[in-house]
Design a protein around this motif. Structure first.
Motif, mmCIF file in Angstrom:
data_model
loop_
_atom_site.group_PDB
_atom_site.id
_atom_site.type_symbol
_atom_site.label_atom_id
_atom_site.label_comp_id
_atom_site.label_asym_id
_atom_site.label_seq_id
_atom_site.Cartn_x
_atom_site.Cartn_y
_atom_site.Cartn_z
ATOM 1 N N LYS A 24 -101.332 63.507 -2.381
ATOM 2 C CA LYS A 24 -101.332 62.747 -1.114
ATOM 3 C C LYS A 24 -99.891 62.453 -0.670
ATOM 4 O O LYS A 24 -99.555 62.593 0.509
ATOM 5 C CB LYS A 24 -102.123 61.452 -1.276
ATOM 6 C CG LYS A 24 -102.182 60.680 0.024
ATOM 7 C CD LYS A 24 -103.062 59.472 -0.023
ATOM 8 C CE LYS A 24 -103.110 58.709 1.302
ATOM 9 N NZ LYS A 24 -101.935 58.711 2.114
ATOM 10 N N TYR A 25 -99.055 62.070 -1.633
ATOM 11 C CA TYR A 25 -97.664 61.762 -1.284
ATOM 12 C C TYR A 25 -96.966 62.987 -0.707
ATOM 13 O O TYR A 25 -96.289 62.910 0.325
ATOM 14 C CB TYR A 25 -96.889 61.240 -2.506
ATOM 15 C CG TYR A 25 -95.492 60.804 -2.140
ATOM 16 C CD1 TYR A 25 -95.269 59.533 -1.625
ATOM 17 C CD2 TYR A 25 -94.409 61.684 -2.247
ATOM 18 C CE1 TYR A 25 -93.988 59.142 -1.242
ATOM 19 C CE2 TYR A 25 -93.140 61.303 -1.868
ATOM 20 C CZ TYR A 25 -92.933 60.025 -1.370
ATOM 21 O OH TYR A 25 -91.671 59.646 -0.973
ATOM 22 N N SER A 27 -98.231 65.533 0.727
ATOM 23 C CA SER A 27 -98.780 65.862 2.027
ATOM 24 C C SER A 27 -98.259 64.890 3.115
ATOM 25 O O SER A 27 -97.824 65.323 4.194
ATOM 26 C CB SER A 27 -100.313 65.827 1.899
ATOM 27 O OG SER A 27 -100.889 65.950 3.128
ATOM 28 N N ASP A 28 -98.252 63.591 2.808
ATOM 29 C CA ASP A 28 -97.736 62.597 3.773
ATOM 30 C C ASP A 28 -96.246 62.850 4.057
ATOM 31 O O ASP A 28 -95.794 62.756 5.200
ATOM 32 C CB ASP A 28 -97.883 61.168 3.214
ATOM 33 C CG ASP A 28 -99.341 60.731 3.139
ATOM 34 O OD1 ASP A 28 -100.199 61.430 3.714
ATOM 35 O OD2 ASP A 28 -99.614 59.704 2.475
ATOM 36 N N PHE A 29 -95.508 63.165 3.006
ATOM 37 C CA PHE A 29 -94.069 63.425 3.130
ATOM 38 C C PHE A 29 -93.833 64.599 4.103
ATOM 39 O O PHE A 29 -93.031 64.493 5.037
ATOM 40 C CB PHE A 29 -93.522 63.736 1.728
ATOM 41 C CG PHE A 29 -92.081 64.152 1.680
ATOM 42 C CD1 PHE A 29 -91.066 63.205 1.657
ATOM 43 C CD2 PHE A 29 -91.730 65.502 1.637
ATOM 44 C CE1 PHE A 29 -89.723 63.590 1.600
ATOM 45 C CE2 PHE A 29 -90.402 65.894 1.584
ATOM 46 C CZ PHE A 29 -89.400 64.933 1.567
ATOM 47 N N ASN A 31 -95.901 65.786 6.332
ATOM 48 C CA ASN A 31 -96.361 65.429 7.690
ATOM 49 C C ASN A 31 -95.269 64.696 8.453
ATOM 50 O O ASN A 31 -95.088 64.914 9.652
ATOM 51 C CB ASN A 31 -97.613 64.543 7.629
ATOM 52 C CG ASN A 31 -98.849 65.364 7.359
ATOM 53 O OD1 ASN A 31 -98.872 66.570 7.624
ATOM 54 N ND2 ASN A 31 -99.876 64.736 6.803
ATOM 55 N N ILE A 32 -94.531 63.854 7.753
ATOM 56 C CA ILE A 32 -93.424 63.140 8.408
ATOM 57 C C ILE A 32 -92.357 64.138 8.856
ATOM 58 O O ILE A 32 -91.926 64.124 10.006
ATOM 59 C CB ILE A 32 -92.837 62.043 7.486
ATOM 60 C CG1 ILE A 32 -93.858 60.914 7.345
ATOM 61 C CG2 ILE A 32 -91.500 61.520 8.027
ATOM 62 C CD1 ILE A 32 -93.470 59.820 6.392
ATOM 63 N N ARG A 211 -91.661 55.048 -1.752
ATOM 64 C CA ARG A 211 -92.998 54.631 -1.325
ATOM 65 C C ARG A 211 -92.999 54.044 0.082
ATOM 66 O O ARG A 211 -94.046 53.893 0.686
ATOM 67 C CB ARG A 211 -93.571 53.600 -2.306
ATOM 68 C CG ARG A 211 -94.018 54.271 -3.559
ATOM 69 C CD ARG A 211 -94.649 53.371 -4.580
ATOM 70 N NE ARG A 211 -94.756 54.149 -5.805
ATOM 71 C CZ ARG A 211 -93.762 54.310 -6.670
ATOM 72 N NH1 ARG A 211 -92.614 53.708 -6.476
ATOM 73 N NH2 ARG A 211 -93.915 55.055 -7.738
ATOM 74 N N LEU A 213 -92.568 54.761 3.405
ATOM 75 C CA LEU A 213 -92.400 55.885 4.333
ATOM 76 C C LEU A 213 -91.956 55.427 5.733
ATOM 77 O O LEU A 213 -91.403 56.220 6.498
ATOM 78 C CB LEU A 213 -93.682 56.727 4.376
ATOM 79 C CG LEU A 213 -93.964 57.477 3.053
ATOM 80 C CD1 LEU A 213 -95.281 58.235 3.109
ATOM 81 C CD2 LEU A 213 -92.834 58.428 2.663
ATOM 82 N N ASP A 214 -92.156 54.144 6.039
ATOM 83 C CA ASP A 214 -91.630 53.623 7.317
ATOM 84 C C ASP A 214 -90.105 53.623 7.281
ATOM 85 O O ASP A 214 -89.444 54.009 8.248
ATOM 86 C CB ASP A 214 -92.129 52.197 7.588
ATOM 87 C CG ASP A 214 -93.543 52.220 8.139
ATOM 88 O OD1 ASP A 214 -93.928 53.264 8.713
ATOM 89 O OD2 ASP A 214 -94.258 51.223 7.959
ATOM 90 N N LYS A 217 -88.831 57.128 7.776
ATOM 91 C CA LYS A 217 -88.778 57.537 9.203
ATOM 92 C C LYS A 217 -87.564 56.904 9.889
ATOM 93 O O LYS A 217 -86.868 57.540 10.675
ATOM 94 C CB LYS A 217 -90.065 57.106 9.920
ATOM 95 C CG LYS A 217 -91.267 57.953 9.536
ATOM 96 C CD LYS A 217 -92.463 57.560 10.379
ATOM 97 C CE LYS A 217 -93.652 57.308 9.503
ATOM 98 N NZ LYS A 217 -94.773 56.639 10.101
#
Ligand code: UTP
Length: 232
Positions: A24-25, A27-29, A31-32, A211, A213-214, A217
């Motif tokens: 999941k991490y 994938s989220d990484f 996506n950013i 951790r 991710l905000d 960004k």
């Protein structure tokens, strides 16, 4: 790559592997990253727990720091390959793990994302990240790890430890000097060699929690964040 904005991300192995592979991490990484079309990313994957386990085993088996480093590097490259898989289909990523900085420089002309692991024994992926930033002319290195900034003392063992919002390269070098013991899998929040390389080329470094991710960004967008910034 030099004409476009480029950033290097040093992604700690603890972000990639937490228990098992953190799908999941990853994938989220990715996506950013895919949201920032105008930015090119050079990513250096750390080794994490698995690299330390292998390095410790080799150290016990043959008492060679060189070979301990060699096997740990293999783990970092495996993690870099995971990152490439996670980016596949979402980003214009070079499909192989890059082994040298000159190759990275060449690949950066045609791809938006490239991934590396370690390179030579005796350093860490922190130093690789700064060397990659030098090679591709990146505007900064973002260090994503399980430490949310640079502290004046080890926050795990000192309740009164204070996090720096901003510090100079000279400050970072002084802090790293007190923690350097040149053993596989053992180093300060940023390796001493990496600190000195960043100082010589005046490369800005952002230390943030992997951790958060905000914050990640915000770093990419050049906005203030809750981690530490190193600049001269
Ligand atoms: P790192 O220590 O850089 O990975 O590399 P990491 O997982 O991000 O580290 P943490 O989680 O912040 O502690 C793992 C090991 O691989 C070897 C070193 O032994 C290093 O400790 N290595 C890595 C090299 O010998 N050369 C390299 O260029 C990179």
């Amino acid at each position: 790559m030099a004409t476009q904005s480029s950033l290097v991300i040093s992604l700690g192995g603890s972000m990639i592997l937490s228990g098992g592979v953190n799908i999941k991490y990853l994938s989220d990484f990715c996506n950013i990253l895919s949201k920032y079309k105008g930015v090119k990313f050079g990513i250096v994957a750390g080794g994490g727990r698995i690299a330390r386990e292998y390095a410790d085993a080799v150290r016990k088996l043959c008492h060679s720091e060189f070979e301990a480093d060699e096997i740990a590097i293999m783990s970092t490259k495996q993690n870099a390959k995971l990152l490439i898989s996670a980016c596949n289909g979402k980003l214009n990523v070079f499909p192989e793990v890059i082994n040298t900085f000159s190759k990275a420089k060449e690949v950066a002309k045609d791809y938006d994302v490239l991934a590396m692991g370690g390179t030579i024994p005796g350093i860490t992926t922190d130093a690789d990240a700064v060397l990659l930033a030098e090679a591709i002319g990146a505007r900064a290195v973002i260090n994503l790890s399980n430490v949310d900034g640079v502290y004046n003392k080890d926050p795990k063992h000192n309740k009164d430890a204070r996090k720096y919002g901003l510090l100079s390269h000279a400050d970072l070098v002084s802090l790293a000097k007190t923690k350097d013991d040149r053993k596989a899998g053992k180093h300060f929040v940023f390796d001493l060699v990496a600190c000195k390389l960043a100082q010589r080329s005046n490369i800005k470094i952002h230390f943030i929690s992997g951790r958060n991710l905000d914050d990640f960004k915000k770093c990419i967008e050049g906005k203030p964040h809750s981690g530490s910034v190193v600049k001269s």
